[in-house]
Write a protein that holds these residues in place. Structure first.
Motif, PDB file in Angstrom:
ATOM      1  N   GLN A 161      31.370  -7.314 -16.943  1.00 57.56           N
ATOM      2  CA  GLN A 161      30.938  -6.545 -16.179  1.00 57.56           C
ATOM      3  C   GLN A 161      30.312  -6.885 -14.659  1.00 57.56           C
ATOM      4  O   GLN A 161      29.497  -7.380 -14.692  1.00 57.56           O
TER       5      GLN A 161
ATOM      6  N   TRP B 170      29.833  -4.765 -10.960  1.00 53.43           N
ATOM      7  CA  TRP B 170      29.995  -3.475 -10.344  1.00 53.43           C
ATOM      8  C   TRP B 170      30.234  -3.947  -8.752  1.00 53.43           C
ATOM      9  O   TRP B 170      30.041  -4.803  -8.159  1.00 53.43           O
ATOM     10  N   TYR B 171      31.129  -2.870  -8.081  1.00 49.46           N
ATOM     11  CA  TYR B 171      31.720  -2.986  -6.645  1.00 49.46           C
ATOM     12  C   TYR B 171      30.365  -2.690  -5.947  1.00 49.46           C
ATOM     13  O   TYR B 171      29.601  -1.884  -6.213  1.00 49.46           O
TER      14      TYR B 171
ATOM     15  N   CYS C 105      39.901   6.608 -14.736  1.00 43.74           N
ATOM     16  CA  CYS C 105      39.178   5.292 -14.425  1.00 43.74           C
ATOM     17  C   CYS C 105      39.218   4.462 -15.755  1.00 43.74           C
ATOM     18  O   CYS C 105      38.256   4.532 -16.423  1.00 43.74           O
TER      19      CYS C 105
ATOM     20  N   CYS D 215      36.283   0.826 -14.872  1.00 42.96           N
ATOM     21  CA  CYS D 215      35.695   0.817 -13.442  1.00 42.96           C
ATOM     22  C   CYS D 215      34.662   2.140 -13.408  1.00 42.96           C
ATOM     23  O   CYS D 215      34.922   2.941 -12.738  1.00 42.96           O
TER      24      CYS D 215
ATOM     25  N   GLU E 151      36.052   3.338 -21.100  1.00 47.04           N
ATOM     26  CA  GLU E 151      35.261   2.325 -21.001  1.00 47.04           C
ATOM     27  C   GLU E 151      34.831   1.549 -22.442  1.00 47.04           C
ATOM     28  O   GLU E 151      35.009   2.473 -23.542  1.00 47.04           O
TER      29      GLU E 151
ATOM     30  N   ASP F 157      40.633  -1.557 -13.580  1.00 46.88           N
ATOM     31  CA  ASP F 157      39.907  -2.786 -13.348  1.00 46.88           C
ATOM     32  C   ASP F 157      40.058  -3.589 -14.568  1.00 46.88           C
ATOM     33  O   ASP F 157      38.912  -3.436 -15.137  1.00 46.88           O
TER      34      ASP F 157
ATOM     35  N   HIS G 282      31.888  -7.255  -4.749  1.00 44.05           N
ATOM     36  CA  HIS G 282      31.014  -6.921  -5.685  1.00 44.05           C
ATOM     37  C   HIS G 282      29.677  -7.289  -5.233  1.00 44.05           C
ATOM     38  O   HIS G 282      29.255  -8.080  -4.592  1.00 44.05           O
TER      39      HIS G 282
END
Length: 243
Positions: A73, A75-76, A102, A105, A125, A162, A216
């Motif tokens: 994982q 994150w953006y 999604c 993501c 997820e 993603d 990220h």
């Protein structure tokens, strides 16, 4: 100075006055630790610092659970999340019945729900911490795309994915999920993955890279790209389709 800063400073000062020599034989339990009171003060202090950073940036950050690197994982950063969320919102405006999927993501999902909360969105997820999103959460193991609920089949005009790993096998299985969720011949597909997947993204999904480069919060060594199934025009840095 806030009360949190004062309490935390006093606690840390006490620990600085203790000299501890650690060897391989030492028990880690012997190391000094912050009291629960000081930990609470630290949390309050860090939260205040985050609020100040967000205010300086001219907006409010979206809260997310901590990254779990064991689940790959990452994150953006805020600019990336807001850019993709804005693009998705723009696409929604062209649809009579927008609905967004999604895949792996959660950063995008969180920002999307802030910018266009009225648009139905589904987060797929593996991490069950995101069950907090209720009915908009679907457990998803990329190894088993065939296990997705039949109610989701061909029901999303926008699919964003993603893949958790930069492997051929992972992208091929995520592609199966994308094909399952998307409306054949109609859906907008956005894929965020490594530059190394460029040829495979074109081969298995017919996607091409955009000029925009996702980033990220944790600086990664691999170059990331955004691939789409459609020409975004001047948005996203334009489409870099090779002839």
């Amino acid at each position: 100075m806030t009360s949190a800063e004062g309490d935390l400073g006093e606690e840390l000062e006490l620990h600085r006055k203790e000299t501890v020599v650690v060897t391989e034989e030492d028990d880690r339990d012997d190391l000094p630790v912050l009291s629960s009171h000081a930990l609470d003060a630290l949390k309050e202090f860090l939260a205040e610092q985050n609020r100040e950073v967000a205010a300086a940036d001219g907006g409010e950050e979206v809260s997310l659970v901590a990254e779990d690197w064991r689940l790959s994982q990452f994150w953006y950063d805020r600019e990336t999340a807001e850019t993709i969320a804005t693009e998705v919102a723009t696409l929604c405006e062209t649809l009579a019945s927008p609905r967004v999927s999604c895949i792996a993501c959660p950063t995008l999902y969180a920002y999307l729900k802030r910018s266009v909360p009225e648009v139905p969105a589904q987060l797929l997820e593996y991490d069950k911490r995101f069950e907090q999103y209720g009915t908009e959460f679907t457990f998803y193991d990329y190894n088993h795309p065939e296990d997705l609920p039949s109610s989701l089949k061909h029901s999303f005009p926008i699919v964003v994915a993603d893949p958790p790993y930069l492997s051929k096998e992972c992208l091929e299985k995520v592609a199966e999920a994308i094909r399952f969720l998307s409306i054949p011949g109609e859906s907008y597909v956005l894929l965020l993955t490594g530059e190394v997947q460029k040829d495979l993204a074109a081969e298995v999904l017919g996607l091409h890279p955009c000029g925009f480069r996702p980033q990220h919060t944790s600086k990664l060594g691999n170059e990331f790209r955004l691939f789409t199934s459609y020409d975004p025009g001047t948005r996203l840095g334009g489409w870099q389709k090779e002839l």
